[in-house]
Design an enzyme around this catalytic site. Structure first.
Site, PDB file in Angstrom:
ATOM      1  N   VAL A  44       0.834  -1.202   0.000  1.00  0.00           N
ATOM      2  CA  VAL A  44       0.000   0.000   0.000  1.00  0.00           C
ATOM      3  C   VAL A  44       0.865   1.247   0.000  1.00  0.00           C
ATOM      4  O   VAL A  44       0.623   2.204  -0.751  1.00  0.00           O
ATOM      5  CB  VAL A  44      -0.969  -0.005   1.207  1.00  0.00           C
ATOM      6  N   CYS A  45       1.897   1.257   0.835  1.00  0.00           N
ATOM      7  CA  CYS A  45       2.788   2.421   0.912  1.00  0.00           C
ATOM      8  C   CYS A  45       3.475   2.690  -0.418  1.00  0.00           C
ATOM      9  O   CYS A  45       3.680   3.850  -0.798  1.00  0.00           O
ATOM     10  CB  CYS A  45       3.852   2.202   1.983  1.00  0.00           C
ATOM     11  N   THR A  46       3.836   1.632  -1.114  1.00  0.00           N
ATOM     12  CA  THR A  46       4.493   1.804  -2.414  1.00  0.00           C
ATOM     13  C   THR A  46       3.589   2.567  -3.373  1.00  0.00           C
ATOM     14  O   THR A  46       4.038   3.480  -4.075  1.00  0.00           O
ATOM     15  CB  THR A  46       4.869   0.428  -2.996  1.00  0.00           C
TER      16      THR A  46
END
Length: 213
Positions: A44-46
């Site tokens: 998700v952070c990517t």
């Protein structure tokens, strides 16, 4: 420490992927989107950091910039940036703070032990050029953020700072806005809102967005 709207954003020094910074000096005269992500090399952070990278020009047009933090090290951030740029097709041109001792994350209430004591939540702080916290949003680690909404929020803050208006539900830049209830004098209304206004109720009056032609 509880951070509330209108509080001065706490200052700190930290190492980042773009060198060591003192936060208030780094903010300068800009608006700042300061947000945390739970960990490096996570899916998700990517996607979030890749999307933020693509917003650089839109943020610059609003006199704003982004800065990110996680409790991983700067070395880990540098390695992860390659993955972000490869998979998301965007160049990461904003600093990522290394915070392995969780000092900054704790200062900004980004560690929520009842959610997960080992990672930061997805916190967002909108900070103005006076270093005041103007908005904050907290997401759980599992939910990716809507950065289009963060841009919309920034547009609303900047508009309502300069005009005696508020923005209605689901407002988008360019749409009608609401005259604040404190403006009641008809002559003042005519002077402030020369495009005219519509009175739906005495307390609900709309007018075309003042800073649009």
């Amino acid at each position: 420490m509880s951070l509330l709207l209108g509080d001065t954003a706490p200052d700190f020094e930290a190492d980042t992927t773009e060198g060591r910074i003192r936060f208030h000096d780094w903010i300068g005269d800009d608006w700042t989107i300061f947000f945390s992500h739970p960990a490096d090399f996570t899916p998700v952070c990517t996607t979030e950091l890749g999307y933020t990278a693509k917003l650089k020009d839109q943020l610059s047009a609003r006199n704003a910039k982004a800065i990110v933090i996680s409790v991983d090290t700067v070395d880990e951030h540098q390695k992860w940036i390659s993955d972000i740029e490869e998979t998301q097709g965007a160049s990461v041109q904003f600093p990522i703070i290394g915070d392995p001792e969780k000092k900054v994350a704790t200062l900004y209430n980004m560690i929520h032990p009842n959610a997960d004591a080992k990672v930061t939540v997805r916190a967002v702080y909108v900070i103005d050029p006076n270093k005041k916290i103007r908005a904050s949003i907290i997401y759980p680690p599992s939910a990716g953020r809507n950065f289009d909404e963060i841009l919309r929020l920034l547009d609303s803050l900047q508009l309502t700072d300069n005009y005696k208006v508020a923005t209605p539900v689901n407002w988008q830049d360019g749409e009608d806005v609401i005259i604040v209830p404190s403006v009641t004098d008809p002559e003042e209304i005519a002077r402030l809102f020369p495009k005219g206004h519509t009175e739906i109720k005495p307390y609900l009056r709309t007018t075309p967005q003042p800073n649009k032609d």
